[in-house]
Scaffold this active site. Structure first.
Site, PDB file in Angstrom:
ATOM      1  N   THR A  49      -1.717  37.045  -8.058  1.00  0.00           N
ATOM      2  CA  THR A  49      -1.316  38.273  -8.746  1.00  0.00           C
ATOM      3  C   THR A  49       0.191  38.224  -8.972  1.00  0.00           C
ATOM      4  O   THR A  49       0.854  37.259  -8.595  1.00  0.00           O
ATOM      5  CB  THR A  49      -1.673  39.524  -7.921  1.00  0.00           C
ATOM      6  OG1 THR A  49      -0.731  39.663  -6.843  1.00  0.00           O
ATOM      7  CG2 THR A  49      -3.080  39.422  -7.338  1.00  0.00           C
ATOM      8  N   CYS A  50       0.735  39.290  -9.552  1.00  0.00           N
ATOM      9  CA  CYS A  50       2.178  39.288  -9.814  1.00  0.00           C
ATOM     10  C   CYS A  50       2.988  39.347  -8.526  1.00  0.00           C
ATOM     11  O   CYS A  50       4.156  38.954  -8.513  1.00  0.00           O
ATOM     12  CB  CYS A  50       2.551  40.458 -10.719  1.00  0.00           C
ATOM     13  SG  CYS A  50       2.217  42.090 -10.024  1.00  0.00           S
ATOM     14  N   GLU A 114      -2.533  50.950  -3.966  1.00  0.00           N
ATOM     15  CA  GLU A 114      -2.775  50.687  -5.393  1.00  0.00           C
ATOM     16  C   GLU A 114      -4.152  50.068  -5.582  1.00  0.00           C
ATOM     17  O   GLU A 114      -4.609  49.261  -4.774  1.00  0.00           O
ATOM     18  CB  GLU A 114      -1.659  49.815  -5.974  1.00  0.00           C
ATOM     19  CG  GLU A 114      -1.528  48.426  -5.360  1.00  0.00           C
ATOM     20  CD  GLU A 114      -2.045  47.341  -6.278  1.00  0.00           C
ATOM     21  OE1 GLU A 114      -2.643  47.672  -7.307  1.00  0.00           O
ATOM     22  OE2 GLU A 114      -1.865  46.169  -5.939  1.00  0.00           O
ATOM     23  N   MET A 202      -2.382  45.204 -17.969  1.00  0.00           N
ATOM     24  CA  MET A 202      -1.151  45.823 -17.480  1.00  0.00           C
ATOM     25  C   MET A 202      -0.479  46.633 -18.583  1.00  0.00           C
ATOM     26  O   MET A 202       0.061  47.719 -18.333  1.00  0.00           O
ATOM     27  CB  MET A 202      -0.200  44.751 -16.952  1.00  0.00           C
ATOM     28  CG  MET A 202      -0.713  44.005 -15.735  1.00  0.00           C
ATOM     29  SD  MET A 202      -0.767  45.025 -14.250  1.00  0.00           S
ATOM     30  CE  MET A 202       0.911  44.855 -13.675  1.00  0.00           C
ATOM     31  N   SER A 203      -0.516  46.138 -19.811  1.00  0.00           N
ATOM     32  CA  SER A 203       0.070  46.873 -20.928  1.00  0.00           C
ATOM     33  C   SER A 203      -0.711  48.153 -21.202  1.00  0.00           C
ATOM     34  O   SER A 203      -0.128  49.190 -21.541  1.00  0.00           O
ATOM     35  CB  SER A 203       0.101  45.989 -22.178  1.00  0.00           C
ATOM     36  OG  SER A 203       0.979  44.898 -21.992  1.00  0.00           O
TER      37      SER A 203
END
EC number: 1.2.1.70
Length: 436
Positions: A49-50, A114, A202-203
């Site tokens: 993941t990020c 989250e 995500m956008s």
């Protein structure tokens, strides 16, 4: 066999290290094959993941298994081992199990509670199964970890109103714009000229949160214009202008706030690009891509302020105190699930003995049944034979029920070892193995 995890996260490594270890979806299959090629690795799964890259494995030996994973990470990232190792964390056995369950529950996230991490763990499980890199142990652990994540969110308030990386990025923009105006509060984005680069999940979340913070129009740039148009259709209340990536430069020049979230493995915006634009207005970049979409050198430009995922901590820390209290309740649920998994895993030690006992008794049953049927003669009907066979199977199952239940029941490893030795001795199971 040992369950191990080796990885990096926002807690152990800065984004400039994490981005080199990030494994995109199209590289997962190849990476799993490379890890399975190590003889010590029996099962393996990757979570990328990020904010983290974690490799979970079932290894023959915990130390050599961990060494193999570290070797892979160094080779994959191109970071020499001596520079990489200080950023890596390693957990073994019970700690590895606990870590995955906490990750799935959102307890190890930058943003406590989250929800996106749960879907990412589900994806890790699916990719492992599709590539046949996971087996009964990791599949069970992953399944139970996903269930744990769901349980925490349904039985506690940890996920209630939880912010995500995307919402934290929007709040960071509000905070920085407010600070420039002399406020320490989150201001509306209504007057900002907003550009979003990327049209993925995500956008989508970014646009959702931008809308809730006062943004009523924006420009959406994506390599695939059709994907951008499809995303824009989901926000009929917003005025969204879609452009291709070839029009990125001219749209940056008319923006005051730019969010980037693409799957590009190299920066799509750097100082050279910005200098060509002849900016005469202040511009803020908020980059939530990993690897980063914006080169670090853009910070050298006098009109530019650039932030990445590591800068989100400033916003997250403002909301953490309340969530820390709720996290205590969630941690107790995670601990319960960890114990359940470990008890199941420990019970597997009894499986070979149980299978041998069942096999021996089944052989005796068949031999004695055949003797009895031969004495009954030809007048014994097929139906009667089935009844007698069912009777003998039922007797064997009744005999096995209590010892099998006891061997599988929760108990310490020492107690189970004693029980196994007693069963092996009583039924001469170990002696038969030696003779064979």
């Amino acid at each position: 066999m040992h369950i191990v995890v080796v990885g990096v996260s926002h807690r152990t490594a800065p984004v400039e290290v994490r981005e080199k270890l990030s494994i995109p979806d199209h590289s997962i299959t190849e990476s799993l094959k490379a890890l399975k090629a190590f003889s010590e690795v029996l099962e393996v799964s990757i979570l990328s993941t990020c904010n983290r890259l974690e490799i979970y494995a079932l290894a023959k030996d915990k130390n050599t298994g961990i060494s193999s994973i570290k070797e892979f990470l160094s080779e994959y990232s191109g970071i020499i081992f001596e520079d990489l190792d200080p950023h890596l964390f390693c957990f073994r056995q019970e700690e590895a199990v606990l870590h995955l369950m906490k990750v799935s529950a959102g307890l190890d996230s930058l943003v406590l509670g989250e929800g996106q991490i749960l879907s990412q763990v589900k994806k890790m499980m699916r990719l492992g199964q599709e590539n046949q890199s996971t087996g009964p142990i990791l599949n069970r652990l992953l399944t139970q970890s996903v269930s744990t994540g769901k349980k925490v969110r349904s039985e506690t308030n940890l996920g209630t109103g939880a912010v995500s990386i995307s919402s934290a990025a929007v709040e960071l923009a509000q905070l920085k714009i407010g600070q420039e105006k002399g406020f320490d509060t989150l201001v509306s984005l209504e007057s900002e000229n907003v550009l979003v680069v990327g049209a993925g999940r995500m956008s989508r979340l970014l646009i959702t949160h931008l809308k809730s913070k006062g943004c009523h129009k924006l420009i959406l740039v994506n390599r695939n214009i059709d994907r951008a148009l499809n995303l824009a259709q989901d926000f009929p209340d917003l005025k969204i202008v879609c452009r291709g990536l070839n029009e990125l430069d001219e749209n940056i020049s008319i923006s005051s706030l730019v969010f980037t979230s693409t799957a590009s493995e190299v920066p799509i915006i750097d100082l050279a690009k910005i200098e060509k634009l002849n900016l005469n207005n202040k511009l803020k970049f908020i980059d939530i891509g990993v690897p980063r979409n914006i080169s670090n050198d853009v910070k050298q430009h006098e009109f530019v302020k650039s932030f990445d995922v590591d800068d989100l901590q400033e916003v997250v820390s403002r909301n953490q105190e309340f969530r820390q209290k709720i996290a205590k309740e969630a941690e107790s649920l995670v601990e319960e699930e960890r114990i359940i998994f470990l008890e199941w895993w420990a019970s597997l030690e009894a499986v070979p003995v149980i299978n041998k006992l069942r096999s021996d008794l089944e052989l005796i049953r068949k031999e004695e049944l055949q003797k009895a049927l031969s004495r009954m003669g030809p007048d014994f009907s097929a139906r009667e034979r089935k009844v007698v066979e069912a009777l003998t199977k039922g007797i064997i199952n009744k005999i096995l029920h209590t010892p099998v239940t006891k061997l599988r029941s929760p108990q310490s490893r020492e107690e189970r070892q004693v029980s196994l030795k007693i069963v092996e001795k009583l039924f001469s199971l170990a002696e038969e193995d030696k003779n064979n």
